[in-house]
Design an enzyme around this catalytic site. Structure first.
Site, mmCIF file in Angstrom:
data_model
loop_
_atom_site.group_PDB
_atom_site.id
_atom_site.type_symbol
_atom_site.label_atom_id
_atom_site.label_comp_id
_atom_site.label_asym_id
_atom_site.label_seq_id
_atom_site.Cartn_x
_atom_site.Cartn_y
_atom_site.Cartn_z
ATOM 1 N N ILE A 29 0.828 -1.202 0.000
ATOM 2 C CA ILE A 29 0.000 0.000 0.000
ATOM 3 C C ILE A 29 0.867 1.258 0.000
ATOM 4 O O ILE A 29 0.562 2.243 -0.647
ATOM 5 C CB ILE A 29 -0.927 0.019 1.239
ATOM 6 C CG1 ILE A 29 -1.825 -1.216 1.281
ATOM 7 C CG2 ILE A 29 -1.748 1.300 1.311
ATOM 8 C CD1 ILE A 29 -2.747 -1.356 0.092
ATOM 9 N N PHE A 30 1.984 1.193 0.742
ATOM 10 C CA PHE A 30 2.842 2.366 0.915
ATOM 11 C C PHE A 30 4.274 1.909 1.125
ATOM 12 O O PHE A 30 4.527 0.979 1.891
ATOM 13 C CB PHE A 30 2.362 3.177 2.123
ATOM 14 C CG PHE A 30 3.283 4.307 2.501
ATOM 15 C CD1 PHE A 30 3.285 5.495 1.785
ATOM 16 C CD2 PHE A 30 4.157 4.185 3.574
ATOM 17 C CE1 PHE A 30 4.145 6.538 2.133
ATOM 18 C CE2 PHE A 30 5.008 5.223 3.925
ATOM 19 C CZ PHE A 30 4.996 6.397 3.207
ATOM 20 N N GLU A 63 -3.623 -5.682 8.205
ATOM 21 C CA GLU A 63 -2.845 -4.509 7.813
ATOM 22 C C GLU A 63 -1.532 -4.584 8.586
ATOM 23 O O GLU A 63 -1.535 -4.618 9.820
ATOM 24 C CB GLU A 63 -3.611 -3.240 8.161
ATOM 25 C CG GLU A 63 -4.918 -3.127 7.406
ATOM 26 C CD GLU A 63 -5.840 -2.041 7.958
ATOM 27 O OE1 GLU A 63 -5.536 -1.452 9.011
ATOM 28 O OE2 GLU A 63 -6.874 -1.810 7.323
ATOM 29 N N ARG A 101 7.865 14.681 19.053
ATOM 30 C CA ARG A 101 7.334 13.501 18.379
ATOM 31 C C ARG A 101 6.022 13.880 17.709
ATOM 32 O O ARG A 101 5.014 14.072 18.366
ATOM 33 C CB ARG A 101 7.130 12.350 19.368
ATOM 34 C CG ARG A 101 8.432 11.794 19.913
ATOM 35 C CD ARG A 101 9.307 11.309 18.805
ATOM 36 N NE ARG A 101 10.388 10.454 19.286
ATOM 37 C CZ ARG A 101 11.314 9.961 18.508
ATOM 38 N NH1 ARG A 101 11.303 10.228 17.211
ATOM 39 N NH2 ARG A 101 12.255 9.189 18.992
ATOM 40 N N ALA A 111 18.017 6.308 20.714
ATOM 41 C CA ALA A 111 17.502 5.194 19.916
ATOM 42 C C ALA A 111 17.494 5.572 18.448
ATOM 43 O O ALA A 111 17.582 6.744 18.093
ATOM 44 C CB ALA A 111 16.086 4.837 20.377
ATOM 45 N N SER A 149 4.914 -3.587 18.690
ATOM 46 C CA SER A 149 3.457 -3.652 18.508
ATOM 47 C C SER A 149 3.111 -4.804 17.576
ATOM 48 O O SER A 149 2.725 -4.583 16.428
ATOM 49 C CB SER A 149 2.919 -2.336 17.920
ATOM 50 O OG SER A 149 3.149 -1.267 18.793
ATOM 51 N N GLY A 170 0.708 -6.630 17.033
ATOM 52 C CA GLY A 170 -0.629 -6.721 16.460
ATOM 53 C C GLY A 170 -0.717 -6.156 15.059
ATOM 54 O O GLY A 170 -1.617 -6.508 14.297
ATOM 55 N N GLU A 213 20.306 15.648 9.803
ATOM 56 C CA GLU A 213 19.880 17.008 9.461
ATOM 57 C C GLU A 213 18.432 17.299 9.842
ATOM 58 O O GLU A 213 18.065 18.454 10.016
ATOM 59 C CB GLU A 213 20.111 17.296 7.981
ATOM 60 C CG GLU A 213 19.274 16.470 7.039
ATOM 61 C CD GLU A 213 19.563 16.779 5.588
ATOM 62 O OE1 GLU A 213 18.609 16.725 4.789
ATOM 63 O OE2 GLU A 213 20.721 17.070 5.250
ATOM 64 N N GLU A 223 17.056 16.069 12.678
ATOM 65 C CA GLU A 223 16.953 15.746 14.103
ATOM 66 C C GLU A 223 17.234 16.987 14.936
ATOM 67 O O GLU A 223 18.255 17.644 14.775
ATOM 68 C CB GLU A 223 17.998 14.669 14.460
ATOM 69 C CG GLU A 223 17.426 13.396 14.910
ATOM 70 C CD GLU A 223 18.487 12.348 15.223
ATOM 71 O OE1 GLU A 223 18.129 11.404 15.895
ATOM 72 O OE2 GLU A 223 19.653 12.463 14.789
#
Length: 186
Positions: free
Chosen positions: A19-20, A43, A68, A80, A117, A119, A142, A144
């Site tokens: 899809i992407f 999905e 975020r 991270a 995640s 699921g 650049e 961040e």
């Protein structure tokens, strides 16, 4: 005769439709056959994996604060970042630590690897602890923008209560650090 645990509830992929395809993730819609023979769709977000580092400096934990976008707010997190194709997770952890904090580590220990995640995503995160840090230079990407600070366990616990720390990897790291302080072992 019993069914092996990994096959007990297996869903067989009949087809997968991309899809992407993005810079960090891809999204697919899979048609699957369920254990009872019925059909369904899933999905799925595909992710290259990531690393995170619980970096300890003189009884403090290095954290970074950054915005975020999915949360529409700043978060305080441990250093991270995502794995590059074929990159060794330990080397990625060292790279991310230096890029985001300016510190290098003499000792790096793997604490755990876990799915963030399962699921809907195959992202696996490798959590390391770094001690005996040596100061180096920050090398941010650049796109961040972040600030690094060293906080105490008590500050980290307060940030969790205030939800300034609310991502799973950092919460897990804080609890691992607390266990270490209580037992001397990770």
């Amino acid at each position: 005769m019993s069914t092996p645990i990994d096959k007990k509830f297996e869903e067989i992929t009949i087809s997968s439709q991309p899809i992407f395809e993005g810079r960090v993730i891809s999204v697919h819609v899979d048609t699957v056959q369920l254990p009872n023979g019925a059909m369904s769709t899933r999905e799925i977000v595909r992710h290259p994996g990531a690393v995170a580092v619980l970096a300890l400096l003189d009884d403090r934990m290095l954290v970074v604060e950054q915005y975020r976008k999915p949360l529409e707010r700043s978060q305080i997190e441990i250093p991270a970042g995502k794995l590059e194709p074929g990159e060794d997770p330990a080397e990625a952890a060292k790279r991310e630590l230096e890029e985001e904090t300016g510190y290098r580590c003499a000792n790096l220990k793997h604490l755990s690897s876990f799915y963030t995640s399962p699921g809907f995503s195959d992202e696996i995160l490798h959590l390391y602890v770094a001690e005996h840090l040596v100061e180096g230079n920050i090398h941010l990407d650049e796109d961040e923008f972040l600030e690094c600070e060293a906080i105490t366990l008590e500050q980290a616990q307060q940030y969790i209560r205030e939800q300034r720390i609310s991502d799973a990897k950092t919460v897990a790291a804080v609890y691992a650090w607390q266990l270490y302080k209580l037992t001397g072992r990770f």
